[in-house]
Design an enzyme around this catalytic site. Structure first.
Site, PDB file in Angstrom:
ATOM      1  N   GLU A  34     -10.706   3.929   6.456  1.00 36.34           N
ATOM      2  CA  GLU A  34      -9.400   4.750   6.653  1.00 36.34           C
ATOM      3  C   GLU A  34     -10.294   5.968   7.573  1.00 36.34           C
ATOM      4  O   GLU A  34      -9.676   6.496   8.524  1.00 36.34           O
ATOM      5  CB  GLU A  34      -8.932   5.361   5.458  1.00 36.34           C
ATOM      6  CG  GLU A  34      -7.635   6.258   5.799  1.00 36.34           C
ATOM      7  CD  GLU A  34      -6.981   6.767   4.701  1.00 36.34           C
ATOM      8  OE1 GLU A  34      -7.612   6.878   3.314  1.00 36.34           O
ATOM      9  OE2 GLU A  34      -5.837   6.985   4.680  1.00 36.34           O
ATOM     10  N   ASP A  56      -5.982   3.001  -9.402  1.00 36.86           N
ATOM     11  CA  ASP A  56      -7.187   3.291  -8.455  1.00 36.86           C
ATOM     12  C   ASP A  56      -7.895   4.512  -8.949  1.00 36.86           C
ATOM     13  O   ASP A  56      -7.491   5.384  -9.559  1.00 36.86           O
ATOM     14  CB  ASP A  56      -6.795   3.566  -6.778  1.00 36.86           C
ATOM     15  CG  ASP A  56      -6.058   5.080  -6.802  1.00 36.86           C
ATOM     16  OD1 ASP A  56      -5.349   5.559  -7.853  1.00 36.86           O
ATOM     17  OD2 ASP A  56      -5.858   5.531  -5.400  1.00 36.86           O
ATOM     18  N   GLY A  82      -8.819   8.329  -1.968  1.00 41.31           N
ATOM     19  CA  GLY A  82      -9.521   9.388  -1.938  1.00 41.31           C
ATOM     20  C   GLY A  82     -10.276   9.522  -0.792  1.00 41.31           C
ATOM     21  O   GLY A  82     -10.119   8.561   0.279  1.00 41.31           O
ATOM     22  N   ARG A 111       3.368  16.503 -15.216  1.00 45.31           N
ATOM     23  CA  ARG A 111       2.611  16.929 -16.419  1.00 45.31           C
ATOM     24  C   ARG A 111       3.077  16.375 -17.789  1.00 45.31           C
ATOM     25  O   ARG A 111       2.588  16.530 -18.856  1.00 45.31           O
ATOM     26  CB  ARG A 111       2.918  18.459 -16.558  1.00 45.31           C
ATOM     27  CG  ARG A 111       2.275  19.230 -15.303  1.00 45.31           C
ATOM     28  CD  ARG A 111       2.216  20.792 -15.529  1.00 45.31           C
ATOM     29  NE  ARG A 111       1.986  21.163 -14.131  1.00 45.31           N
ATOM     30  CZ  ARG A 111       1.977  22.517 -13.807  1.00 45.31           C
ATOM     31  NH1 ARG A 111       2.220  23.543 -14.761  1.00 45.31           N
ATOM     32  NH2 ARG A 111       1.588  23.112 -12.717  1.00 45.31           N
ATOM     33  N   HIS A 148       1.475   4.889  -2.565  1.00 40.28           N
ATOM     34  CA  HIS A 148       1.003   5.525  -3.758  1.00 40.28           C
ATOM     35  C   HIS A 148       2.177   6.274  -4.373  1.00 40.28           C
ATOM     36  O   HIS A 148       3.225   6.684  -3.843  1.00 40.28           O
ATOM     37  CB  HIS A 148      -0.090   6.792  -3.099  1.00 40.28           C
ATOM     38  CG  HIS A 148      -1.165   6.264  -2.598  1.00 40.28           C
ATOM     39  ND1 HIS A 148      -2.245   6.215  -3.378  1.00 40.28           N
ATOM     40  CD2 HIS A 148      -1.537   5.667  -1.314  1.00 40.28           C
ATOM     41  CE1 HIS A 148      -3.304   5.605  -2.261  1.00 40.28           C
ATOM     42  NE2 HIS A 148      -2.772   5.591  -1.254  1.00 40.28           N
ATOM     43  N   ASP A 194       2.290   3.988   2.741  1.00 38.51           N
ATOM     44  CA  ASP A 194       1.360   4.754   2.157  1.00 38.51           C
ATOM     45  C   ASP A 194       1.829   6.119   1.063  1.00 38.51           C
ATOM     46  O   ASP A 194       1.803   6.031   0.097  1.00 38.51           O
ATOM     47  CB  ASP A 194       0.583   5.342   3.295  1.00 38.51           C
ATOM     48  CG  ASP A 194      -0.922   5.709   2.732  1.00 38.51           C
ATOM     49  OD1 ASP A 194      -1.585   5.461   1.559  1.00 38.51           O
ATOM     50  OD2 ASP A 194      -1.884   6.239   3.407  1.00 38.51           O
ATOM     51  N   HIS A 242      -9.619   1.116  -0.930  1.00 38.10           N
ATOM     52  CA  HIS A 242      -9.435   1.672   0.465  1.00 38.10           C
ATOM     53  C   HIS A 242     -10.939   1.835   1.044  1.00 38.10           C
ATOM     54  O   HIS A 242     -11.953   1.945   0.373  1.00 38.10           O
ATOM     55  CB  HIS A 242      -9.242   3.492   0.269  1.00 38.10           C
ATOM     56  CG  HIS A 242      -7.682   3.477  -0.177  1.00 38.10           C
ATOM     57  ND1 HIS A 242      -7.029   3.474  -1.164  1.00 38.10           N
ATOM     58  CD2 HIS A 242      -6.620   4.385   0.538  1.00 38.10           C
ATOM     59  CE1 HIS A 242      -5.930   3.559  -1.430  1.00 38.10           C
ATOM     60  NE2 HIS A 242      -5.610   4.381  -0.247  1.00 38.10           N
ATOM     61  N   HIS A 270       0.884  -1.069   0.128  1.00 36.25           N
ATOM     62  CA  HIS A 270      -0.012  -0.090  -0.087  1.00 36.25           C
ATOM     63  C   HIS A 270       1.018   1.224  -0.166  1.00 36.25           C
ATOM     64  O   HIS A 270       1.233   1.724   1.104  1.00 36.25           O
ATOM     65  CB  HIS A 270      -0.939  -0.008   1.257  1.00 36.25           C
ATOM     66  CG  HIS A 270      -1.939   0.887   1.242  1.00 36.25           C
ATOM     67  ND1 HIS A 270      -3.197   0.748   1.122  1.00 36.25           N
ATOM     68  CD2 HIS A 270      -1.812   2.598   1.105  1.00 36.25           C
ATOM     69  CE1 HIS A 270      -3.913   1.908   1.058  1.00 36.25           C
ATOM     70  NE2 HIS A 270      -3.310   3.052   1.011  1.00 36.25           N
TER      71      HIS A 270
HETATM   72  O1  LIG Z   1      -4.122   7.671   2.228  1.00 41.92           O
HETATM   73  C1  LIG Z   1      -4.901   7.555   1.344  1.00 41.92           C
HETATM   74  N1  LIG Z   1      -6.058   7.701   1.287  1.00 41.92           N
HETATM   75  C2  LIG Z   1      -6.864   7.818   0.208  1.00 41.92           C
HETATM   76  N2  LIG Z   1      -6.371   8.240  -0.952  1.00 41.92           N
HETATM   77  C3  LIG Z   1      -5.011   8.430  -0.909  1.00 41.92           C
HETATM   78  C4  LIG Z   1      -4.180   8.493   0.168  1.00 41.92           C
HETATM   79  N3  LIG Z   1      -2.741   8.413  -0.182  1.00 41.92           N
HETATM   80  C5  LIG Z   1      -2.872   9.101  -1.450  1.00 41.92           C
HETATM   81  N4  LIG Z   1      -4.068   9.061  -1.957  1.00 41.92           N
HETATM   82  C6  LIG Z   1      -4.460   9.403  -3.354  1.00 41.92           C
HETATM   83  O2  LIG Z   1      -5.449  10.559  -3.243  1.00 41.92           O
HETATM   84  C7  LIG Z   1      -5.776  10.928  -4.630  1.00 41.92           C
HETATM   85  C8  LIG Z   1      -6.901  11.496  -4.369  1.00 41.92           C
HETATM   86  O3  LIG Z   1      -8.095  10.664  -4.623  1.00 41.92           O
HETATM   87  C9  LIG Z   1      -5.577   9.555  -5.278  1.00 41.92           C
HETATM   88  O4  LIG Z   1      -4.600   9.611  -6.386  1.00 41.92           O
HETATM   89  C10 LIG Z   1      -5.196   8.342  -4.388  1.00 41.92           C
HETATM   90  O5  LIG Z   1      -4.444   7.334  -4.834  1.00 41.92           O
END
Ligand SMILES: O=c1[nH]cnc2c1ncn2[C@@H]1O[C@H](CO)[C@@H](O)[C@H]1O
Length: 341
Positions: free
Chosen positions: A201, A139, A171, A72, A19, A279, A198, A17
């Protein structure tokens, strides 16, 4: 730093997990911010430390999206991805399922095929040059609604890069009910992708039930609020559905008040499989090694306990059986050599 740190640093690890954009180091963020001066993101790595202090989860998402806005061009994507793998290699992370949000890039005008080529090119280079095996989870950014869901599903199913293994949903959860995404998860699952949304949370256990029943989740991102529902904990334990736990993240976004109140221990005592994750490590001032230290403290683990935790992540991963055996064997060999040294 604890006495376990050197052991953890060398321990071969899998991360499930984490990002993509959220893994950009301050150096990379500052470099991208300097390249795109119209952005409000600081160009000075020191100022970034303050920029990454969050008042709540909504504020975190705002800041996150401002960093997303720095990516970008396909070259930005390729550079970011390879550099993230470099940071993983430094921590002995051998395998990672990186959560990528292609919609954030395609809506900003990056060509979709160029985007896929950029991540795949970085994935192959990371494996060949750094020994880090990367896989993707695409995601849906929940706050962007059903249009984002449709687009993410289309990109996943129609363009399907070789490294793609899962389909997720990230998100905010407040105001973004999980059941509305069922048709997209159905399509992704029918195409052979794993379901990893997710849930729980920032909202209660019902969101986790929805992820299980409507989105057919095989693992849950965070799942922190599962501990509020004993029946849910028993269900997760019985069906061996792992929670992807990110302790420091939960404190940084204020989903949990303090580390001592973190429910990791309750999850483990209920028999729920867990993996430990970072995360969005630079944004939360952490890395996976630090998260293993935190877990060792919360769960009172020694070296063998930490090795078991590392193996739980391998077990919960979408690696093929041979890959799982290889990584487990590496963890065992490392641990045995450390203990008898
Ligand atoms: O801890 C988290 N929880 C939820 N979304 C997250 C987290 N960290 C990063 N994102 C990111 O937030 C963006 C907006 O929805 C998404 O790109 C998701 O991957």
């Amino acid at each position: 730093m604890t006495a376990l740190r050197p052991f953890i640093a060398g321990l071969p690890k899998a991360e499930l997990h984490v990002h993509h954009v959220g893994s950009a180091s301050p150096r990379i963020v500052a470099e991208l911010a300097a390249r795109h001066p119209d952005s409000k993101v600081p160009t000075d790595p020191e100022a970034l430390v303050d920029y990454f202090v969050f008042t709540d989860f909504a504020h975190f998402i705002d800041v996150y999206l401002s960093v997303v806005d720095l990516i970008r061009t396909p070259e930005d994507v390729r550079l970011l991805t390879f550099e993230v793998a470099r940071d993983m290699a430094r921590q002995n992370i051998r395998y990672a399922e990186l959560t990528v949000t292609p919609f954030s890039s395609t809506r900003r005008g990056i060509d979709e095929k160029a985007f896929m080529d950029a991540i795949e090119d970085a994935r192959r280079a990371a494996e060949a040059e750094l020994g880090v095996v990367l896989r993707w989870i695409f995601d849906i950014p929940g706050e962007a609604g059903l249009q984002a869901a449709e687009e993410t599903c289309r990109l996943a199913v129609d363009l399907r890069p070789d490294g793609l293994v899962g389909f997720g949903l990230g998100g905010p959860e407040i105001g973004v009910p999980r059941p509305q995404f069922k048709p997209y998860f159905d399509r992704a699952i029918a195409a052979g992708l794993h379901s990893v949304p997710h849930a729980g949370e920032t909202t209660g256990p019902q969101t986790i039930w929805d992820a299980l029943n409507e989105l057919r989740a095989e693992r849950i991102g965070h799942g922190t609020s599962a501990v509020q529902d004993e029946r849910l904990l028993a269900h997760l334990a019985e069906h061996r559905i792992p929670l992807e736990v990110c302790p420091t993240s939960n404190i940084a976004t204020r989903a949990v008040a303090t580390l001592d109140e973190h429910p990791l221990r309750t999850m483990v005592e209920a028999g729920v499989p867990v993996s430990i994750n970072s995360d969005d490590p630079p944004m939360f001032g952490t890395d996976l090694n630090t998260e293993y230290e935190v877990a060792a403290r919360l769960l009172e683990l020694d070296e063998r306990g930490l090795a078991d935790l590392a193996k739980q992540a391998v077990e919960a991963s979408f690696l093929d059986p041979a890959g799982k055996t290889r990584l487990r064997t590496e963890i065992d060999a490392y641990t045995a050599a450390w203990i008898t040294r």
